[in-house]
Scaffold this motif. Sequence first.
Motif, PDB file in Angstrom:
ATOM      1  N   GLY A 175     -30.149  56.388 -34.008  1.00  0.00           N
ATOM      2  CA  GLY A 175     -29.183  57.374 -33.573  1.00  0.00           C
ATOM      3  C   GLY A 175     -27.745  56.921 -33.766  1.00  0.00           C
ATOM      4  O   GLY A 175     -27.473  55.848 -34.294  1.00  0.00           O
ATOM      5  N   PRO A 176     -26.796  57.749 -33.318  1.00  0.00           N
ATOM      6  CA  PRO A 176     -25.375  57.421 -33.470  1.00  0.00           C
ATOM      7  C   PRO A 176     -25.023  56.128 -32.738  1.00  0.00           C
ATOM      8  O   PRO A 176     -25.509  55.871 -31.636  1.00  0.00           O
ATOM      9  CB  PRO A 176     -24.671  58.626 -32.833  1.00  0.00           C
ATOM     10  N   ASN A 177     -24.201  55.325 -33.358  1.00  0.00           N
ATOM     11  CA  ASN A 177     -23.761  54.089 -32.721  1.00  0.00           C
ATOM     12  C   ASN A 177     -22.735  54.403 -31.634  1.00  0.00           C
ATOM     13  O   ASN A 177     -21.691  54.996 -31.926  1.00  0.00           O
ATOM     14  CB  ASN A 177     -23.138  53.172 -33.786  1.00  0.00           C
ATOM     15  N   PRO A 178     -22.991  54.023 -30.382  1.00  0.00           N
ATOM     16  CA  PRO A 178     -22.054  54.333 -29.302  1.00  0.00           C
ATOM     17  C   PRO A 178     -20.841  53.409 -29.263  1.00  0.00           C
ATOM     18  O   PRO A 178     -19.935  53.630 -28.462  1.00  0.00           O
ATOM     19  CB  PRO A 178     -22.911  54.149 -28.046  1.00  0.00           C
ATOM     20  N   ALA A 179     -20.822  52.373 -30.092  1.00  0.00           N
ATOM     21  CA  ALA A 179     -19.737  51.398 -30.061  1.00  0.00           C
ATOM     22  C   ALA A 179     -18.708  51.684 -31.149  1.00  0.00           C
ATOM     23  O   ALA A 179     -19.058  51.982 -32.291  1.00  0.00           O
ATOM     24  CB  ALA A 179     -20.296  49.988 -30.234  1.00  0.00           C
ATOM     25  N   HIS A 180     -17.438  51.561 -30.787  1.00  0.00           N
ATOM     26  CA  HIS A 180     -16.363  51.757 -31.761  1.00  0.00           C
ATOM     27  C   HIS A 180     -15.376  50.600 -31.618  1.00  0.00           C
ATOM     28  O   HIS A 180     -14.827  50.367 -30.542  1.00  0.00           O
ATOM     29  CB  HIS A 180     -15.646  53.087 -31.529  1.00  0.00           C
ATOM     30  N   ALA A 181     -15.159  49.868 -32.714  1.00  0.00           N
ATOM     31  CA  ALA A 181     -14.282  48.696 -32.699  1.00  0.00           C
ATOM     32  C   ALA A 181     -12.903  49.034 -33.235  1.00  0.00           C
ATOM     33  O   ALA A 181     -12.741  49.906 -34.102  1.00  0.00           O
ATOM     34  CB  ALA A 181     -14.894  47.571 -33.514  1.00  0.00           C
ATOM     35  N   SER A 182     -11.896  48.347 -32.726  1.00  0.00           N
ATOM     36  CA  SER A 182     -10.527  48.506 -33.206  1.00  0.00           C
ATOM     37  C   SER A 182      -9.822  47.156 -33.135  1.00  0.00           C
ATOM     38  O   SER A 182     -10.226  46.261 -32.386  1.00  0.00           O
ATOM     39  CB  SER A 182      -9.776  49.539 -32.358  1.00  0.00           C
ATOM     40  N   GLY A 183      -8.777  47.016 -33.924  1.00  0.00           N
ATOM     41  CA  GLY A 183      -8.005  45.785 -33.897  1.00  0.00           C
ATOM     42  C   GLY A 183      -8.775  44.553 -34.319  1.00  0.00           C
ATOM     43  O   GLY A 183      -8.471  43.444 -33.879  1.00  0.00           O
ATOM     44  N   ALA A 184      -9.768  44.725 -35.178  1.00  0.00           N
ATOM     45  CA  ALA A 184     -10.569  43.580 -35.620  1.00  0.00           C
ATOM     46  C   ALA A 184      -9.717  42.630 -36.460  1.00  0.00           C
ATOM     47  O   ALA A 184      -8.933  43.063 -37.300  1.00  0.00           O
ATOM     48  CB  ALA A 184     -11.773  44.058 -36.429  1.00  0.00           C
ATOM     49  N   THR A 185      -9.887  41.337 -36.216  1.00  0.00           N
ATOM     50  CA  THR A 185      -9.129  40.317 -36.928  1.00  0.00           C
ATOM     51  C   THR A 185     -10.053  39.183 -37.343  1.00  0.00           C
ATOM     52  O   THR A 185     -10.910  38.766 -36.573  1.00  0.00           O
ATOM     53  CB  THR A 185      -8.005  39.749 -36.032  1.00  0.00           C
ATOM     54  N   VAL A 186      -9.868  38.707 -38.557  1.00  0.00           N
ATOM     55  CA  VAL A 186     -10.619  37.555 -39.056  1.00  0.00           C
ATOM     56  C   VAL A 186      -9.770  36.315 -38.856  1.00  0.00           C
ATOM     57  O   VAL A 186      -8.596  36.272 -39.251  1.00  0.00           O
ATOM     58  CB  VAL A 186     -10.959  37.729 -40.555  1.00  0.00           C
ATOM     59  N   LEU A 187     -10.337  35.293 -38.234  1.00  0.00           N
ATOM     60  CA  LEU A 187      -9.611  34.072 -37.910  1.00  0.00           C
ATOM     61  C   LEU A 187     -10.227  32.868 -38.615  1.00  0.00           C
ATOM     62  O   LEU A 187     -11.412  32.871 -38.952  1.00  0.00           O
ATOM     63  CB  LEU A 187      -9.626  33.834 -36.395  1.00  0.00           C
ATOM     64  N   ASP A 188      -9.411  31.848 -38.807  1.00  0.00           N
ATOM     65  CA  ASP A 188      -9.904  30.554 -39.285  1.00  0.00           C
ATOM     66  C   ASP A 188     -10.696  30.652 -40.577  1.00  0.00           C
ATOM     67  O   ASP A 188     -11.740  30.020 -40.733  1.00  0.00           O
ATOM     68  CB  ASP A 188     -10.765  29.874 -38.212  1.00  0.00           C
ATOM     69  N   GLY A 189     -10.219  31.479 -41.517  1.00  0.00           N
ATOM     70  CA  GLY A 189     -10.906  31.599 -42.794  1.00  0.00           C
ATOM     71  C   GLY A 189     -12.314  32.139 -42.689  1.00  0.00           C
ATOM     72  O   GLY A 189     -13.158  31.868 -43.536  1.00  0.00           O
ATOM     73  N   GLY A 190     -12.585  32.921 -41.643  1.00  0.00           N
ATOM     74  CA  GLY A 190     -13.906  33.511 -41.465  1.00  0.00           C
ATOM     75  C   GLY A 190     -14.751  32.821 -40.420  1.00  0.00           C
ATOM     76  O   GLY A 190     -15.821  33.312 -40.074  1.00  0.00           O
ATOM     77  N   ARG A 191     -14.294  31.717 -39.889  1.00  0.00           N
ATOM     78  CA  ARG A 191     -15.090  31.006 -38.888  1.00  0.00           C
ATOM     79  C   ARG A 191     -15.202  31.800 -37.595  1.00  0.00           C
ATOM     80  O   ARG A 191     -16.215  31.738 -36.901  1.00  0.00           O
ATOM     81  CB  ARG A 191     -14.467  29.634 -38.610  1.00  0.00           C
ATOM     82  N   HIS A 192     -14.152  32.553 -37.254  1.00  0.00           N
ATOM     83  CA  HIS A 192     -14.161  33.363 -36.037  1.00  0.00           C
ATOM     84  C   HIS A 192     -13.670  34.777 -36.334  1.00  0.00           C
ATOM     85  O   HIS A 192     -12.945  35.000 -37.310  1.00  0.00           O
ATOM     86  CB  HIS A 192     -13.263  32.747 -34.952  1.00  0.00           C
ATOM     87  N   ILE A 193     -14.049  35.710 -35.468  1.00  0.00           N
ATOM     88  CA  ILE A 193     -13.530  37.071 -35.513  1.00  0.00           C
ATOM     89  C   ILE A 193     -13.230  37.500 -34.081  1.00  0.00           C
ATOM     90  O   ILE A 193     -13.777  36.939 -33.123  1.00  0.00           O
ATOM     91  CB  ILE A 193     -14.527  38.065 -36.153  1.00  0.00           C
ATOM     92  N   VAL A 194     -12.364  38.489 -33.932  1.00  0.00           N
ATOM     93  CA  VAL A 194     -12.047  39.007 -32.608  1.00  0.00           C
ATOM     94  C   VAL A 194     -11.659  40.469 -32.744  1.00  0.00           C
ATOM     95  O   VAL A 194     -11.171  40.895 -33.798  1.00  0.00           O
ATOM     96  CB  VAL A 194     -10.900  38.185 -31.952  1.00  0.00           C
ATOM     97  N   GLY A 195     -11.902  41.240 -31.707  1.00  0.00           N
ATOM     98  CA  GLY A 195     -11.525  42.644 -31.739  1.00  0.00           C
ATOM     99  C   GLY A 195     -11.924  43.341 -30.458  1.00  0.00           C
ATOM    100  O   GLY A 195     -12.674  42.799 -29.634  1.00  0.00           O
ATOM    101  N   SER A 196     -11.409  44.544 -30.277  1.00  0.00           N
ATOM    102  CA  SER A 196     -11.743  45.354 -29.104  1.00  0.00           C
ATOM    103  C   SER A 196     -12.852  46.330 -29.462  1.00  0.00           C
ATOM    104  O   SER A 196     -12.865  46.889 -30.558  1.00  0.00           O
ATOM    105  CB  SER A 196     -10.510  46.126 -28.619  1.00  0.00           C
ATOM    106  N   VAL A 197     -13.770  46.544 -28.530  1.00  0.00           N
ATOM    107  CA  VAL A 197     -14.875  47.472 -28.749  1.00  0.00           C
ATOM    108  C   VAL A 197     -14.959  48.426 -27.558  1.00  0.00           C
ATOM    109  O   VAL A 197     -14.979  47.986 -26.401  1.00  0.00           O
ATOM    110  CB  VAL A 197     -16.224  46.744 -28.923  1.00  0.00           C
TER     111      VAL A 197
END
Length: 280
Positions: free
Chosen positions: A224-246
């Motif tokens: 079914g439809p995904n109830p989660a919506h992410a915004s402000g996603a950022t890739v950190l440390d050359g891909g080692r970490h990510i962060v964002g609001s959901v």
Amino acid sequence: MPTELRTRAISRGTFLRSGLALAGGVLGATALGSGPLGATDAEAATSGAGASAAQAKAASPVQLPTSWKSTAFTAPLPSTHDGYISSWTALYGAGPLTSLSAKKVAQADGISNFLPYGEYEQKERFTPHVAGTVRLDGGPVRIRFVGNKGRKFTAEVRLVRSADPKSPALLLHVLGKSATSLVLPKGTPIVWGTPPAASLSKVKTADAREVLEQGVGFSFGEDGPNPAHASGATVLDGGRHIVGSVRFPTHATRVTRRWFGTAVRADGGWTYLVAELPKS
């Protein structure tokens, strides 16, 4: 607790085999960069770690809780000797579950049908021998997988919180030669998702957003439809970490939380463990 749990195991192998994705809002690795914690792609490139295919927007370094010290979210990247995550199994609709018996653990998807690293079809049937009851936010419980053709694997399973308070999850970590346990922050919702990029150094902000939505969304169901919506996603440390609001539903309302992901070794390559940051 219901007599029979409805479960769904999510593994990197699952995504590779079935092509499940959350692109378009519907439910359906292996070179790693380095750099200072919280560095954006551009900053990591400046430090010599290598640039992502699409540089992330500038962002302040992420301040992790002090209680996360020495966990998988702050520790050095695991080596091939440190094992890998085999599956993350959502216990859909289990409710306020605080423990799960060894018998129930052995019956859960991802454990009852365990497959060794890199194997995407049943070449050998494994019987799981679970050491005891798993408890929510508790330590790891050992599992010994014994195959009918003689192979044996030792793993650890934890009962963790997911994004959905009604659906805790079982996280299965197969131990490597170092027998190093995976250390997680207690009381923290943990999900995971796999980036579509061929390597972490090529993870784009769109990939990070998909991982966040994928991980949080599968806490609520696989269809079914995904109830989660992410915004402000950022890739950190050359891909080692990510962060964002959901933004996602919980307790009959919708909330927005920040989630922080770290690259870990998983079945078939690398993936992200993603944890909810405290509201403060």
